[in-house]
Design a protein around this motif. Structure first.
Motif, short mmCIF file in Angstrom:
data_model
loop_
_atom_site.label_atom_id
_atom_site.label_comp_id
_atom_site.label_asym_id
_atom_site.label_seq_id
_atom_site.Cartn_x
_atom_site.Cartn_y
_atom_site.Cartn_z
N GLU A 1 42.88 24.63 41.97
CA GLU A 1 41.85 25.11 43.09
C GLU A 1 40.62 25.01 42.48
N ASP A 2 40.08 25.04 41.18
CA ASP A 2 38.84 25.17 40.63
C ASP A 2 38.22 23.42 40.46
N ASN B 1 49.42 29.02 37.89
CA ASN B 1 49.05 28.63 38.01
C ASN B 1 48.31 27.91 37.93
N SER B 2 47.85 28.26 39.66
CA SER B 2 47.24 27.35 40.51
C SER B 2 45.80 27.25 40.50
N LYS B 3 44.92 28.04 39.53
CA LYS B 3 44.02 28.53 39.14
C LYS B 3 43.05 27.34 39.43
N GLY C 1 42.55 32.53 46.89
CA GLY C 1 43.13 32.13 45.03
C GLY C 1 43.31 33.25 44.33
N ALA C 2 42.24 33.64 44.35
CA ALA C 2 42.44 34.96 43.55
C ALA C 2 42.79 35.60 43.71
N LEU D 1 38.96 29.62 46.94
CA LEU D 1 38.32 30.67 45.50
C LEU D 1 38.88 31.85 45.77
N ARG E 1 46.55 35.18 43.29
CA ARG E 1 47.63 35.12 42.39
C ARG E 1 47.56 36.56 41.40
#
Length: 451
Positions: free
Chosen positions: A264-265, A259-261, A293-294, A290, A297
């Motif tokens: 991060e955005d 649930n960190s998107k 991060g992608a 980013l 995830r």
């Protein structure tokens, strides 16, 4: 009777009063503990609160000192309002809102004055009609621009302030005589408020969004590594017969990564507004975080599938009669899990210290070799089909986690190149030792059943 009823009510109140007081005191203690925990978790929150108070105090000087007040008039309150709505937790957030507000106010004020002069040419009857047309057109176009993703992400607040300021200037121009003086006062007070916010945010215990993003991405990799290393010891390792995994802390460590998107955005957007600071240059590659991060995830999703399957096995109390086969599979899975965890720890350290990774590729290569050993395993005569399927599924899910680590290594190496990370002491570039399997051709877990 009335006296008796009054006595009963008094006795009832007296019996309830100590309970109410005790309950109130308990709630106050819980609230105080919650406040203490919030401040202890991140002391910067306390400093931010003090910074907002400091900024408002500095702005109030313009209202209290007569020469300053007479120069700006009652429009000084716009400076106070600006501080309240512009001051954000991070420097990037304050810069984003402050610059958006300043430029939007300047542009809207200029267009508002232009609209007033054009409408005045139409005479007393035509002026309100033209002003209404200008307000309608610019408000409609500016509102529609908020649906553009790029504008929505970075300039949404500025567009909102533009609509507000232009409407106020254009509408009030019909009744206000000294419009230019009013516009000058409003623009001056907004500029003063924005400058106060920026100086306070940047020079008094600054909180940099870029640094928070940098540490968040590294922490997310550590969380995945915590799960894999814990699973390698507790489930696949020597402790695999010790009982249920229920309640183990490492099982929950990776879930926040999923649930960190949004965080991060938001941090990446604010980081783009910040000037160069500390270890981060002016054009630091924030977009690469980013991308990391992608793929992180994606790896967390594979870990979620592995965790769900293992939890199902734990709940069903799966047992096996072929201990030799099970131990071989789980020994290889233990190595896959632990080596992948070590690779992720190395990548997190690489990001945190801004140095090229020197051993992540080696650890992933060892994990891939373990996956190949699982592929070569052949069940013994005591193995049942169910046992083989359980082992094959577990190994396959873990191999998928190993495969997902490859793009993470590639993304971190790209960040190392773009951000010019320091080289390892021995001078070799990270990733010189490449994993056996690539992302395009991942290792396949195949267990052959001989008849």
């Amino acid at each position: 009777m009335d006296s008796a009823a009054g006595t009963n009510e008094k006795v009832g109140f007296n019996s309830w009063c100590p309970f109410l007081i005790s309950d109130s005191i308990q709630k106050l203690k819980e609230f105080a503990q919650k406040i203490k925990k919030i401040g202890k978790d991140d002391p910067r929150r306390v400093f931010h609160s003090l910074k907002v108070g400091l900024a408002l105090t500095l702005i109030s000087i313009f209202y209290y000192i007569n020469p300053l007040f007479h120069g700006l008039g009652t429009s000084t309150m716009w400076a106070v309002l600006t501080v309240v709505v512009v001051m954000e937790y991070t420097v990037g957030g304050t810069l984003s809102k402050g610059l958006n507000r300043a430029f939007a106010t300047l542009l809207a004020g200029a267009l508002g004055l232009g609209a007033h002069h054009l409408a005045a040419l139409a005479g007393d009857k035509g002026e309100p009609i033209l002003l209404g047309v200008f307000v309608f057109m610019l408000a409609a176009m500016a509102t529609f621009s908020r649906f553009v993703p790029e504008i929505k992400a970075r300039y949404d607040y500025g567009v909102t302030i533009f609509i507000l300021t232009f409407s106020l200037v254009a509408v009030s121009s019909y009744r206000v005589e000294e419009l230019i003086k009013l516009a000058h006062q409003r623009l001056s007070t907004v500029a003063i408020g924005v400058a106060t916010c920026l100086c306070t945010s940047m020079f008094v215990f600054p909180v940099w969004a870029g640094e928070d993003l940098h540490m968040l991405v590294a922490a997310n990799l550590d969380k995945l590594a915590c799960f894999l290393e814990g699973m390698g010891v507790e489930y696949f390792g020597e402790k695999m017969e010790s009982g249920s995994l229920e309640g183990k802390s490492f099982l929950q460590s990776y879930k926040t990564v999923l649930n960190s998107k949004a965080t991060e955005d938001s941090l990446a957007n604010f980081a783009r507004w910040e000037p160069g600071h500390g270890r981060f240059g002016f054009r630091h590659p924030w977009n690469q975080y980013l991308k990391i991060g992608a793929v992180t995830r994606t790896c967390a999703c594979s870990i979620e599938a592995l965790n769900a399957y293992i939890s199902t096995l734990q709940q069903s109390h799966q047992t096996t009669t072929d201990l030799e086969f099970k131990q071989k599979v789980q020994a290889a899975c233990a190595e896959m899990s632990k080596e992948t965890g070590k690779a992720l720890v190395e990548l997190a350290t690489s990001i945190r210290e801004m140095k090229w990774s020197s051993t992540a590729g080696k650890h992933l290569a060892m994990a891939t070799e373990a996956a190949c050993r699982v592929k070569a395993l052949v069940p013994t005569e005591n193995s049942t089909l169910l046992e083989v399927l359980v082992s094959a599924t577990t190994a396959s899910l873990l191999t998928e986690v190993v495969r997902c680590t490859n793009p993470i290594i590639a993304s971190v190496e790209e960040l190392s190149r773009l951000a010019e990370f320091k080289w390892p002491e021995h001078g070799r570039k990270a990733g010189a030792v490449k994993p056996i399997a690539s992302a395009e051709s991942p290792p396949q877990v195949v267990i052959v059943i001989e008849k």
